[in-house]
Enzyme design. Sequence first.
Site, PDB file in Angstrom:
ATOM      1  N   LYS A  11       0.837  -1.205   0.000  1.00 15.47           N
ATOM      2  CA  LYS A  11       0.000   0.000   0.000  1.00 15.47           C
ATOM      3  C   LYS A  11       0.868   1.250   0.000  1.00 15.47           C
ATOM      4  O   LYS A  11       0.655   2.174  -0.783  1.00 15.47           O
ATOM      5  CB  LYS A  11      -0.911  -0.036   1.230  1.00 15.47           C
ATOM      6  CG  LYS A  11      -2.126   0.833   1.136  1.00 15.47           C
ATOM      7  CD  LYS A  11      -3.010   0.662   2.370  1.00 15.47           C
ATOM      8  CE  LYS A  11      -3.811  -0.632   2.329  1.00 15.47           C
ATOM      9  NZ  LYS A  11      -4.462  -0.925   3.620  1.00 15.47           N
ATOM     10  N   ARG A  34      -3.408   3.186   8.392  1.00 16.90           N
ATOM     11  CA  ARG A  34      -3.711   2.010   7.575  1.00 16.90           C
ATOM     12  C   ARG A  34      -2.573   1.007   7.588  1.00 16.90           C
ATOM     13  O   ARG A  34      -1.417   1.360   7.422  1.00 16.90           O
ATOM     14  CB  ARG A  34      -3.952   2.429   6.114  1.00 16.90           C
ATOM     15  CG  ARG A  34      -4.769   3.673   5.954  1.00 16.90           C
ATOM     16  CD  ARG A  34      -4.804   4.148   4.502  1.00 16.90           C
ATOM     17  NE  ARG A  34      -5.465   3.227   3.596  1.00 16.90           N
ATOM     18  CZ  ARG A  34      -5.465   3.374   2.279  1.00 16.90           C
ATOM     19  NH1 ARG A  34      -4.808   4.397   1.713  1.00 16.90           N
ATOM     20  NH2 ARG A  34      -6.075   2.491   1.524  1.00 16.90           N
ATOM     21  N   GLY A  62      -8.131  -7.627   4.263  1.00 15.69           N
ATOM     22  CA  GLY A  62      -8.898  -7.551   5.495  1.00 15.69           C
ATOM     23  C   GLY A  62      -8.249  -8.194   6.691  1.00 15.69           C
ATOM     24  O   GLY A  62      -8.880  -8.346   7.736  1.00 15.69           O
ATOM     25  N   MET A 107      -5.505  -7.213   8.419  1.00 12.00           N
ATOM     26  CA  MET A 107      -4.980  -6.325   9.453  1.00 12.00           C
ATOM     27  C   MET A 107      -5.851  -5.099   9.535  1.00 12.00           C
ATOM     28  O   MET A 107      -6.825  -4.973   8.831  1.00 12.00           O
ATOM     29  CB  MET A 107      -3.530  -6.013   9.154  1.00 12.00           C
ATOM     30  CG  MET A 107      -2.677  -7.248   9.371  1.00 12.00           C
ATOM     31  SD  MET A 107      -1.045  -7.016   8.781  1.00 12.00           S
ATOM     32  CE  MET A 107      -1.333  -6.504   7.139  1.00 12.00           C
ATOM     33  N   ARG A 162      -2.921  -1.557  -6.653  1.00 11.63           N
ATOM     34  CA  ARG A 162      -2.083  -2.760  -6.613  1.00 11.63           C
ATOM     35  C   ARG A 162      -2.443  -3.604  -7.815  1.00 11.63           C
ATOM     36  O   ARG A 162      -3.507  -3.415  -8.425  1.00 11.63           O
ATOM     37  CB  ARG A 162      -2.336  -3.547  -5.328  1.00 11.63           C
ATOM     38  CG  ARG A 162      -3.773  -3.973  -5.190  1.00 11.63           C
ATOM     39  CD  ARG A 162      -4.076  -4.602  -3.854  1.00 11.63           C
ATOM     40  NE  ARG A 162      -5.510  -4.584  -3.647  1.00 11.63           N
ATOM     41  CZ  ARG A 162      -6.109  -4.795  -2.492  1.00 11.63           C
ATOM     42  NH1 ARG A 162      -5.395  -5.044  -1.429  1.00 11.63           N
ATOM     43  NH2 ARG A 162      -7.414  -4.767  -2.392  1.00 11.63           N
ATOM     44  N   HIS A 170     -15.256  -9.483   1.016  1.00 14.15           N
ATOM     45  CA  HIS A 170     -14.158 -10.309   1.543  1.00 14.15           C
ATOM     46  C   HIS A 170     -14.150 -11.701   0.908  1.00 14.15           C
ATOM     47  O   HIS A 170     -13.126 -12.178   0.416  1.00 14.15           O
ATOM     48  CB  HIS A 170     -14.285 -10.412   3.064  1.00 14.15           C
ATOM     49  CG  HIS A 170     -13.246 -11.289   3.683  1.00 14.15           C
ATOM     50  ND1 HIS A 170     -13.484 -12.611   3.987  1.00 14.15           N
ATOM     51  CD2 HIS A 170     -11.964 -11.044   4.003  1.00 14.15           C
ATOM     52  CE1 HIS A 170     -12.378 -13.138   4.496  1.00 14.15           C
ATOM     53  NE2 HIS A 170     -11.440 -12.204   4.524  1.00 14.15           N
ATOM     54  N   ARG A 195       9.851 -47.587 -22.202  1.00 10.54           N
ATOM     55  CA  ARG A 195      10.803 -48.120 -21.247  1.00 10.54           C
ATOM     56  C   ARG A 195      10.541 -49.606 -21.047  1.00 10.54           C
ATOM     57  O   ARG A 195       9.401 -50.024 -20.835  1.00 10.54           O
ATOM     58  CB  ARG A 195      10.659 -47.394 -19.907  1.00 10.54           C
ATOM     59  CG  ARG A 195      11.579 -47.953 -18.837  1.00 10.54           C
ATOM     60  CD  ARG A 195      11.466 -47.172 -17.547  1.00 10.54           C
ATOM     61  NE  ARG A 195      10.206 -47.444 -16.871  1.00 10.54           N
ATOM     62  CZ  ARG A 195       9.835 -46.844 -15.737  1.00 10.54           C
ATOM     63  NH1 ARG A 195      10.613 -45.930 -15.193  1.00 10.54           N
ATOM     64  NH2 ARG A 195       8.682 -47.131 -15.174  1.00 10.54           N
ATOM     65  N   SER A 236      17.623 -40.372 -20.981  1.00 11.31           N
ATOM     66  CA  SER A 236      16.513 -39.701 -20.307  1.00 11.31           C
ATOM     67  C   SER A 236      16.809 -39.756 -18.823  1.00 11.31           C
ATOM     68  O   SER A 236      16.906 -40.838 -18.243  1.00 11.31           O
ATOM     69  CB  SER A 236      15.198 -40.405 -20.626  1.00 11.31           C
ATOM     70  OG  SER A 236      14.156 -39.775 -19.924  1.00 11.31           O
ATOM     71  N   THR A 259      14.817 -38.583 -12.904  1.00 16.52           N
ATOM     72  CA  THR A 259      15.241 -37.866 -11.698  1.00 16.52           C
ATOM     73  C   THR A 259      14.483 -38.287 -10.449  1.00 16.52           C
ATOM     74  O   THR A 259      14.861 -37.896  -9.350  1.00 16.52           O
ATOM     75  CB  THR A 259      15.128 -36.345 -11.908  1.00 16.52           C
ATOM     76  OG1 THR A 259      13.866 -36.073 -12.506  1.00 16.52           O
ATOM     77  CG2 THR A 259      16.239 -35.852 -12.815  1.00 16.52           C
ATOM     78  N   CYS A 276      12.657 -37.286 -17.581  1.00 13.92           N
ATOM     79  CA  CYS A 276      11.278 -37.718 -17.358  1.00 13.92           C
ATOM     80  C   CYS A 276      11.084 -37.807 -15.863  1.00 13.92           C
ATOM     81  O   CYS A 276      12.013 -37.697 -15.100  1.00 13.92           O
ATOM     82  CB  CYS A 276      10.989 -39.037 -18.056  1.00 13.92           C
ATOM     83  SG  CYS A 276      12.030 -40.384 -17.498  1.00 13.92           S
ATOM     84  N   TYR A 283      14.888 -31.996 -24.278  1.00 10.32           N
ATOM     85  CA  TYR A 283      13.450 -32.028 -23.999  1.00 10.32           C
ATOM     86  C   TYR A 283      13.181 -32.360 -22.537  1.00 10.32           C
ATOM     87  O   TYR A 283      14.054 -32.844 -21.817  1.00 10.32           O
ATOM     88  CB  TYR A 283      12.742 -33.052 -24.905  1.00 10.32           C
ATOM     89  CG  TYR A 283      13.052 -34.498 -24.583  1.00 10.32           C
ATOM     90  CD1 TYR A 283      12.275 -35.209 -23.677  1.00 10.32           C
ATOM     91  CD2 TYR A 283      14.128 -35.152 -25.187  1.00 10.32           C
ATOM     92  CE1 TYR A 283      12.564 -36.530 -23.374  1.00 10.32           C
ATOM     93  CE2 TYR A 283      14.424 -36.468 -24.891  1.00 10.32           C
ATOM     94  CZ  TYR A 283      13.633 -37.156 -23.973  1.00 10.32           C
ATOM     95  OH  TYR A 283      13.928 -38.452 -23.668  1.00 10.32           O
TER      96      TYR A 283
HETATM   97  P1  ADP Z   1      -7.798  -2.521   3.497  1.00 10.51           P
HETATM   98  O1  ADP Z   1      -6.368  -2.891   3.314  1.00 10.51           O
HETATM   99  O2  ADP Z   1      -8.537  -3.411   4.406  1.00 10.51           O
HETATM  100  O3  ADP Z   1      -8.467  -2.243   2.201  1.00 10.51           O
HETATM  101  P2  ADP Z   1      -7.460   0.294   3.780  1.00 10.51           P
HETATM  102  O4  ADP Z   1      -6.317   0.830   4.541  1.00 10.51           O
HETATM  103  O5  ADP Z   1      -7.314   0.316   2.311  1.00 10.51           O
HETATM  104  O6  ADP Z   1      -7.761  -1.152   4.308  1.00 10.51           O
HETATM  105  O7  ADP Z   1      -8.697   1.142   4.244  1.00 10.51           O
HETATM  106  C1  ADP Z   1     -10.002   0.681   4.389  1.00 10.51           C
HETATM  107  C2  ADP Z   1     -10.943   1.637   3.664  1.00 10.51           C
HETATM  108  O8  ADP Z   1     -10.809   2.957   4.122  1.00 10.51           O
HETATM  109  C3  ADP Z   1     -10.677   1.654   2.181  1.00 10.51           C
HETATM  110  O9  ADP Z   1     -11.897   1.674   1.499  1.00 10.51           O
HETATM  111  C4  ADP Z   1      -9.958   2.930   1.984  1.00 10.51           C
HETATM  112  O10 ADP Z   1     -10.146   3.440   0.713  1.00 10.51           O
HETATM  113  C5  ADP Z   1     -10.537   3.825   3.062  1.00 10.51           C
HETATM  114  N1  ADP Z   1      -9.568   4.825   3.481  1.00 10.51           N
HETATM  115  C6  ADP Z   1      -8.356   4.590   3.982  1.00 10.51           C
HETATM  116  N2  ADP Z   1      -7.678   5.730   4.193  1.00 10.51           N
HETATM  117  C7  ADP Z   1      -8.491   6.735   3.796  1.00 10.51           C
HETATM  118  C8  ADP Z   1      -8.361   8.160   3.741  1.00 10.51           C
HETATM  119  N3  ADP Z   1      -7.248   8.776   4.120  1.00 10.51           N
HETATM  120  N4  ADP Z   1      -9.397   8.855   3.286  1.00 10.51           N
HETATM  121  C9  ADP Z   1     -10.529   8.227   2.897  1.00 10.51           C
HETATM  122  N5  ADP Z   1     -10.721   6.909   2.911  1.00 10.51           N
HETATM  123  C10 ADP Z   1      -9.708   6.151   3.355  1.00 10.51           C
HETATM  124 MG    MG Z   2      -7.744  -1.173   0.807  1.00  9.29          MG
HETATM  125 MG    MG Z   3      13.235 -45.386 -12.313  1.00  7.98          MG
END
Ligand code: ADP
Ligand code: MG
Ligand code: MG
Length: 948
Positions: free
Chosen positions: A28, A98, A107, A109, A342, A490, A653, A799, A802, A869, A889
């Site tokens: 992130k 965050r 989700g 952490m 990402r 989730h 074989r 051949s 392995t 093989c 091969y």
């Molecule tokens: P996760 O990794 O669980 O997606 P995030 O850190 O991305 O957690 O945050 C959870 C939600 O809060 C996401 O929808 C994100 O876009 C929103 N959020 C996080 N930081 C901000 C911010 N500074 N302003 C507005 N929304 C935020």
């Molecule tokens: Mg997020």
């Molecule tokens: Mg053998």
Amino acid sequence: MASKKYVYFFGAGKAEGDGTQKALLGGKGAGLAEMTNIGLPVPAGFTITVEACAYYDSHAGRWPPGLEREVRQQLSRLEKTCGKKLGDPGDPLLVSVRSGAARSMPGMMETILNLGLNDQSVVGLANTTGDPRFAWDAYRRFLQMYSTVAVGLSKEVLEDKLQQLKERLGVRYDHEIPADSLQGLCTQFKSFFREQTGSDFPQDPWEQLVGAINAVFRSWNAEKAVTYRRVEKITDLKGTAVNVQQMVFGNLGDDSGTGVCFTRDPSTGENIFYGDMLINAQGEDVVAGIRTPIKLTELAERMPAIYDQLCAVRAMLEIHYGDMQDLEFTFERGRLYMLQCRTGKRTPAAAFQIAVEQASAPLMSQAEARRLARAGYLPERYVARAAKPVITTDQAIQRITREDIERLFYPVISPAIPPEQLAARRLTQGINAVPGAACGKVVFNAADAETLAAQGEPVILVRKETSPEDVGGMQAAKGILTQTGGKTSHAAVVARGWGKCCIVGCDALKIDYQARQLSVNGTIIRQGDFLTLDGSTGVVYRGRLELEVPKPPKEFFTLMSWADRRRRLRVRTNADTPEDAARAVEMGAEGIGLCRTEHMFFATRERQLAIQEMILAESTEARKAALDKLLPYQREDFVGIFEAMAGRPVTIRLLDPPLHEFLPRSPEQAEELSRATGIPMQVIQHRVEQLHEANPMLGHRGCRLCITYPEILDMQVRAIIEAAATVKQRGLKVHPEIMIPLTIDARELQILVDRTRATADAVLRERGVKLEYQVGTMIETPRAAVMADQMAQVAEFFSFGTNDLTQMTMALSRDDAGRFLPDYCSPTKTGIFREDPFVSLDREGVGTLVFIGVDLAREANPKLKIGICGEHGGDPESVKFCHRIGMDYVSCSPYRVPIARLAAAQAAIEDDLQRGKSRRSRPTAGSRRPVAKRGSGRKASHRRSGRR
Ligand code: ADP
Ligand code: MG
Ligand code: MG
């Protein structure tokens, strides 16, 4: 001493970090830095590194020296950038805190939003926004998140208080609750906090910030996160980074909103802008699946300016990263902000479509790119690139993984089932979150899913919604079904990552956790009843439906044809039957690298009796008579295989396992044998005792059998060559290769090769047919490998077997080592091996023997054809090794043929990249084969001492 830097700032168009620093800043943090650097609108903030978390972890919750000073400095920098002070009573800066590790752990952490609110600043926020309802709702959310996440108070109690309030007011959604009720709720939350903790809710913003940062640090070791890492086999990460970022608000009215989107459709791969969003909502609301989101296309109609800005961001990020991205955005009163990006998870079919289209077609038309540029959203320098493919075909090949291929062949509901029957079984329909079909017994919680799956039962996990606590059970299940949530919930996100069948948002389900049953329009399904899910359409069926492996999409074939053009290694298959051979050809096999004849002897009871009779024979005549019975069976099998392979080379074989494997195992079987053959029971018992070996895998097996009983070889060679002659006479091409297993010496091999040729040539003379055949050997003993130069003068091909070579080099029984190998492969327990050496070739040890063998052999006989093989032939890393040491091969099981083709192409591409680099750095004449380090597949030199 200057202390280590723990905090990296981003904001106002410039970041201290960048996208390459995932390991330090987390995914992130690296994404936020990179987006800032390329000029996207990212709310300012700073990232506390993974190293700080690791320190916190290993020092009983203390911060590393200098961290506090750095955080204070960067906070005041953030305050300057934003022109506001954290928690200022008049016009407060609010931040989110965050989590974000180097790899996405959806989700797992914690994140805390709206930090900096307290009894004063909430009033300031109400004044500056002119929206007291919004301000109190923000405070309510912050109190709730901080109390539960940072302090660990009960989520349910607070959630209940909110629900009760809504019921009292008779409203359905949070945003319908008026300001004064929210204010009252805040008071309730604070007194709950006091009751539970004995102290007041912290009003000091700095204290709040420290508490939240620590909470994120701690969330790294929360049980659900630890479980997730275990399930996902994530072992290389040290902790999570913490991102502190200015809050922006998607819940400031109908010109505000928030959403998640993908630059292409993550389920189909289609080149469309795909996403879910909510108007007037804060980030968490979309992911939580509380309200049903709207599509991006609706945004295009309602707020074209915001939509166009997003389209420009889409183009910039895809061009910049050269891959499909998953984005989080929020717009506040008509202004767009990017909060996360990402590389997007995708279904296997989408993986192929995206890779192929990114390498062969533009993201958008030139006209569309121009339009976005004219509107001022897309910087000029992106316009030309937006209308070109964003990656090369080589990059597309490198992008695809073995899992992408494996998942393509996940099951679907059999198309043979008549539509009426399907219709009759149809229970309901939800949102098709992850394609593929699954069938299993229904359970309603993660623990039951794990228990039942451990007993070998297929399981369908049914939940109202899933949460990170359910991950273990989700993993154990064949399919996942939820009542709520959209494609970004989730359940959908986690299941998509695994390619596991998943249906979400199935509103019609009424789930009763207590009674362990669900009902849909009156139909009751109890725990243990079967359901079949079609993840591709979202339809849920009652009972058990037949599943089958689907036809891959056309982009799969396109990409594989690119790979075929690129690779040097040939790919063959291990197949013992015409059916397997035909399947392998469909998968792109260019020949058979290993056809095991012993499997043919087990095919029917008749055949078993014939081979048992052969083994029990006490004289050569009796043995020959028994072999004569086997001959027609073998010949018939070989004809089928040669025909299926239509002129492609087929390596057969000769008999390999120890003879006792064929003997009767029970008195009943012995009696049947006695009846069928007329051999007395005592004779049978006597022979069985005689054939007993203390260590059969190192005993009378493989070519040693033919040294003792050459008539076995005669029969097998005769069957092979007669079959080949028959096929040839039918006008088909045929190319048999006779392979002698388990040799240990050139003299031994010479005797058997001579005998093979004598028999084969005799057959050809008898039949009056001319055809090419080859005689070679398996190299699967260490002795054969180190004496490969001598073996190579006798054989026409090698051949490397392995499986046996690994077994014999390591003195580990492949059949039994499963009991203790996990200890050797566990990174936490011992870390002796990185991978199971029977799964991925041990490149350092066994690989060195293979390398020596190839090298010696090539020197002695440059024309020698060399392959591998055994299981390793379908393992990508092992395939790449085979490429690097110059094999011709690899051969693997049919369904792994595409994996090997891909790996071979990737190896060739890696080779070119490497060569390009070394050409630039030191221009030397290239050697015949690349020579490099031990275990890398390129070795310096080995001594050839003590050889005869
Ligand atoms: P996760 O990794 O669980 O997606 P995030 O850190 O991305 O957690 O945050 C959870 C939600 O809060 C996401 O929808 C994100 O876009 C929103 N959020 C996080 N930081 C901000 C911010 N500074 N302003 C507005 N929304 C935020
Ligand atoms: Mg997020
Ligand atoms: Mg053998």
